[in-house]
Write an enzyme that holds these catalytic residues in place. Structure first.
Site, PDB file in Angstrom:
ATOM      1  N   LYS A   1       0.827  -1.204   0.000  1.00  0.00           N
ATOM      2  CA  LYS A   1       0.000   0.000   0.000  1.00  0.00           C
ATOM      3  C   LYS A   1       0.870   1.266   0.000  1.00  0.00           C
ATOM      4  O   LYS A   1       2.095   1.179   0.218  1.00  0.00           O
ATOM      5  CB  LYS A   1      -0.919  -0.032   1.220  1.00  0.00           C
ATOM      6  CG  LYS A   1      -1.952  -1.168   1.178  1.00  0.00           C
ATOM      7  CD  LYS A   1      -2.880  -1.096   2.383  1.00  0.00           C
ATOM      8  CE  LYS A   1      -3.931  -2.200   2.333  1.00  0.00           C
ATOM      9  NZ  LYS A   1      -4.889  -2.106   3.452  1.00  0.00           N
TER      10      LYS A   1
ATOM     11  N   TYR B   1     -12.584  -2.643  -3.252  1.00  0.00           N
ATOM     12  CA  TYR B   1     -13.096  -2.656  -1.879  1.00  0.00           C
ATOM     13  C   TYR B   1     -14.622  -2.578  -1.821  1.00  0.00           C
ATOM     14  O   TYR B   1     -15.174  -2.131  -0.808  1.00  0.00           O
ATOM     15  CB  TYR B   1     -12.454  -1.512  -1.090  1.00  0.00           C
ATOM     16  CG  TYR B   1     -11.008  -1.802  -0.700  1.00  0.00           C
ATOM     17  CD1 TYR B   1     -10.692  -2.900   0.103  1.00  0.00           C
ATOM     18  CD2 TYR B   1      -9.963  -0.987  -1.123  1.00  0.00           C
ATOM     19  CE1 TYR B   1      -9.382  -3.186   0.467  1.00  0.00           C
ATOM     20  CE2 TYR B   1      -8.639  -1.258  -0.756  1.00  0.00           C
ATOM     21  CZ  TYR B   1      -8.370  -2.364   0.039  1.00  0.00           C
ATOM     22  OH  TYR B   1      -7.066  -2.643   0.406  1.00  0.00           O
TER      23      TYR B   1
ATOM     24  N   PHE C   1     -15.265   3.065   7.705  1.00  0.00           N
ATOM     25  CA  PHE C   1     -13.886   3.340   7.286  1.00  0.00           C
ATOM     26  C   PHE C   1     -13.715   3.357   5.766  1.00  0.00           C
ATOM     27  O   PHE C   1     -12.631   3.647   5.277  1.00  0.00           O
ATOM     28  CB  PHE C   1     -12.918   2.319   7.901  1.00  0.00           C
ATOM     29  CG  PHE C   1     -13.196   0.879   7.528  1.00  0.00           C
ATOM     30  CD1 PHE C   1     -12.736   0.344   6.333  1.00  0.00           C
ATOM     31  CD2 PHE C   1     -13.917   0.058   8.391  1.00  0.00           C
ATOM     32  CE1 PHE C   1     -12.985  -0.986   5.996  1.00  0.00           C
ATOM     33  CE2 PHE C   1     -14.165  -1.274   8.061  1.00  0.00           C
ATOM     34  CZ  PHE C   1     -13.701  -1.792   6.856  1.00  0.00           C
TER      35      PHE C   1
ATOM     36  N   ARG D   1      -1.371 -14.459   4.163  1.00  0.00           N
ATOM     37  CA  ARG D   1      -2.216 -13.831   5.190  1.00  0.00           C
ATOM     38  C   ARG D   1      -1.605 -13.987   6.587  1.00  0.00           C
ATOM     39  O   ARG D   1      -1.651 -13.069   7.393  1.00  0.00           O
ATOM     40  CB  ARG D   1      -3.631 -14.418   5.145  1.00  0.00           C
ATOM     41  CG  ARG D   1      -4.406 -13.885   3.943  1.00  0.00           C
ATOM     42  CD  ARG D   1      -5.825 -14.371   3.924  1.00  0.00           C
ATOM     43  NE  ARG D   1      -6.648 -13.760   4.965  1.00  0.00           N
ATOM     44  CZ  ARG D   1      -7.108 -12.528   4.936  1.00  0.00           C
ATOM     45  NH1 ARG D   1      -6.803 -11.734   3.919  1.00  0.00           N
ATOM     46  NH2 ARG D   1      -7.860 -12.064   5.901  1.00  0.00           N
TER      47      ARG D   1
ATOM     48  N   THR E   1      -5.403  -7.273  10.770  1.00  0.00           N
ATOM     49  CA  THR E   1      -5.539  -5.948  10.147  1.00  0.00           C
ATOM     50  C   THR E   1      -4.773  -4.844  10.869  1.00  0.00           C
ATOM     51  O   THR E   1      -4.081  -4.047  10.228  1.00  0.00           O
ATOM     52  CB  THR E   1      -7.043  -5.563  10.082  1.00  0.00           C
ATOM     53  OG1 THR E   1      -7.721  -6.584   9.346  1.00  0.00           O
ATOM     54  CG2 THR E   1      -7.239  -4.223   9.412  1.00  0.00           C
TER      55      THR E   1
ATOM     56  N   ARG F   1       2.657  -6.672   9.508  1.00  0.00           N
ATOM     57  CA  ARG F   1       1.958  -5.581  10.202  1.00  0.00           C
ATOM     58  C   ARG F   1       2.413  -5.472  11.655  1.00  0.00           C
ATOM     59  O   ARG F   1       2.529  -4.370  12.200  1.00  0.00           O
ATOM     60  CB  ARG F   1       0.446  -5.813  10.120  1.00  0.00           C
ATOM     61  CG  ARG F   1      -0.106  -5.581   8.711  1.00  0.00           C
ATOM     62  CD  ARG F   1      -1.491  -6.156   8.560  1.00  0.00           C
ATOM     63  NE  ARG F   1      -2.106  -5.795   7.283  1.00  0.00           N
ATOM     64  CZ  ARG F   1      -3.168  -6.411   6.789  1.00  0.00           C
ATOM     65  NH1 ARG F   1      -3.727  -7.415   7.457  1.00  0.00           N
ATOM     66  NH2 ARG F   1      -3.676  -6.036   5.634  1.00  0.00           N
TER      67      ARG F   1
ATOM     68  N   ASN G   1      -1.971  -0.017   7.029  1.00  0.00           N
ATOM     69  CA  ASN G   1      -1.493  -1.339   7.459  1.00  0.00           C
ATOM     70  C   ASN G   1      -0.635  -2.036   6.406  1.00  0.00           C
ATOM     71  O   ASN G   1      -0.533  -3.255   6.362  1.00  0.00           O
ATOM     72  CB  ASN G   1      -2.658  -2.206   7.926  1.00  0.00           C
ATOM     73  CG  ASN G   1      -3.660  -2.472   6.818  1.00  0.00           C
ATOM     74  OD1 ASN G   1      -3.514  -1.959   5.708  1.00  0.00           O
ATOM     75  ND2 ASN G   1      -4.649  -3.296   7.099  1.00  0.00           N
TER      76      ASN G   1
ATOM     77  N   HIS H   1      -2.004  -5.492   1.508  1.00  0.00           N
ATOM     78  CA  HIS H   1      -3.301  -6.153   1.301  1.00  0.00           C
ATOM     79  C   HIS H   1      -3.012  -7.510   0.686  1.00  0.00           C
ATOM     80  O   HIS H   1      -2.119  -7.643  -0.137  1.00  0.00           O
ATOM     81  CB  HIS H   1      -4.184  -5.353   0.343  1.00  0.00           C
ATOM     82  CG  HIS H   1      -5.364  -6.154  -0.125  1.00  0.00           C
ATOM     83  ND1 HIS H   1      -6.498  -6.296   0.638  1.00  0.00           N
ATOM     84  CD2 HIS H   1      -5.555  -6.912  -1.239  1.00  0.00           C
ATOM     85  CE1 HIS H   1      -7.343  -7.097   0.007  1.00  0.00           C
ATOM     86  NE2 HIS H   1      -6.794  -7.480  -1.138  1.00  0.00           N
TER      87      HIS H   1
ATOM     88  N   GLU I   1      -9.157 -10.525  -7.857  1.00  0.00           N
ATOM     89  CA  GLU I   1      -8.286  -9.354  -7.681  1.00  0.00           C
ATOM     90  C   GLU I   1      -7.140  -9.343  -8.703  1.00  0.00           C
ATOM     91  O   GLU I   1      -6.772  -8.278  -9.203  1.00  0.00           O
ATOM     92  CB  GLU I   1      -7.757  -9.317  -6.241  1.00  0.00           C
ATOM     93  CG  GLU I   1      -8.887  -9.031  -5.259  1.00  0.00           C
ATOM     94  CD  GLU I   1      -8.474  -8.987  -3.794  1.00  0.00           C
ATOM     95  OE1 GLU I   1      -9.303  -8.561  -2.974  1.00  0.00           O
ATOM     96  OE2 GLU I   1      -7.343  -9.394  -3.463  1.00  0.00           O
TER      97      GLU I   1
HETATM   98  P1  CMP Z   1      -7.133  -4.789   3.669  1.00  0.00           P
HETATM   99  O1  CMP Z   1      -6.529  -6.115   3.871  1.00  0.00           O
HETATM  100  O2  CMP Z   1      -6.650  -3.968   2.541  1.00  0.00           O
HETATM  101  O3  CMP Z   1      -8.718  -4.989   3.512  1.00  0.00           O
HETATM  102  C1  CMP Z   1      -9.642  -4.014   3.891  1.00  0.00           C
HETATM  103  C2  CMP Z   1      -8.995  -2.846   4.523  1.00  0.00           C
HETATM  104  O4  CMP Z   1      -9.872  -1.997   5.236  1.00  0.00           O
HETATM  105  C3  CMP Z   1      -8.037  -3.321   5.585  1.00  0.00           C
HETATM  106  O5  CMP Z   1      -6.930  -3.921   5.002  1.00  0.00           O
HETATM  107  C4  CMP Z   1      -7.769  -2.035   6.348  1.00  0.00           C
HETATM  108  O6  CMP Z   1      -6.797  -1.242   5.715  1.00  0.00           O
HETATM  109  C5  CMP Z   1      -9.118  -1.361   6.243  1.00  0.00           C
HETATM  110  N1  CMP Z   1      -9.843  -1.474   7.490  1.00  0.00           N
HETATM  111  C6  CMP Z   1     -10.462  -2.565   7.945  1.00  0.00           C
HETATM  112  N2  CMP Z   1     -11.035  -2.304   9.125  1.00  0.00           N
HETATM  113  C7  CMP Z   1     -10.767  -1.025   9.398  1.00  0.00           C
HETATM  114  C8  CMP Z   1     -11.092  -0.165  10.474  1.00  0.00           C
HETATM  115  N3  CMP Z   1     -11.835  -0.592  11.494  1.00  0.00           N
HETATM  116  N4  CMP Z   1     -10.656   1.089  10.412  1.00  0.00           N
HETATM  117  C9  CMP Z   1      -9.921   1.518   9.365  1.00  0.00           C
HETATM  118  N5  CMP Z   1      -9.589   0.756   8.322  1.00  0.00           N
HETATM  119  C10 CMP Z   1     -10.004  -0.503   8.329  1.00  0.00           C
END
Ligand code: CMP
Length: 143
Positions: free
Chosen positions: A3, A43, A51, A79, A85, A96, A106, A109, A120
């Site tokens: 990211k 997304y 969010f 993963r 997350t 992470r 974070n 992805h 994807e």
């Molecule tokens: P990702 O694996 O890219 O998939 C969905 C993304 O949403 C996740 O990583 C985070 O970056 C974001 N995300 C998920 N939950 C939250 C949250 N509670 N607040 C902010 N961002 C979130």
């Protein structure tokens, strides 16, 4: 995906190095600023969540790196390597957990299933951008 925070914090090499050292094989890679429409498609399952707007804004805020990695149980392995997350909660030894303190920023992805990975990959790559090749050390990574 690495990211925009991974690119901006100069962590791409470290993260890619972990995936390589694990024994996964890189079959595709590109860098781009993800267009808004593509981020919204990626997304879509989060649309309506609190969010979501910030997530789309962040993902489109600067260059990110899209990659396809192949290997034994690659989806599950990546993963686990990413960690949960939020960097505060992610285990030590995960990407992470080792490099982040944020839920939004974070770093990475990864697809959550093989079906999601296929979807994807199709969003970000043409078939001609994915490479099949042998690695001479692959026998060390199989049973
Ligand atoms: P990702 O694996 O890219 O998939 C969905 C993304 O949403 C996740 O990583 C985070 O970056 C974001 N995300 C998920 N939950 C939250 C949250 N509670 N607040 C902010 N961002 C979130």
């Amino acid at each position: 995906m690495l990211k925009p925070d991974a690119v901006g914090r100069r962590l791409c090499g470290k993260i890619i190095g972990r995936l390589e050292a694990k024994g996964l094989r890189l079959v595709g890679l590109k860098m781009q600023i993800v267009p808004n429409a593509l981020a919204e498609k990626h997304y879509a399952e989060h649309k309506g969540k609190p969010f979501y707007p910030a997530l789309v804004k962040f993902i489109t805020s600067g260059p990110s790196i899209q990659m396809v990695w192949e290997g034994e149980s690659a989806v599950a392995v990546v993963r686990r390597m990413n960690g949960v997350t939020n960097g505060v909660e992610a285990g030590v030894g995960t990407i992470r957990g080792d490099f982040g303190l944020s839920g939004r920023y974070n770093l990475v992805h990864a697809s959550d299933s093989v079906e999601t990975a296929e979807r994807e990959i199709g969003m970000y790559f043409d078939g001609a951008e994915l490479w099949a090749y042998d690695m001479p050390d692959m026998h060390w990574f199989t049973n």
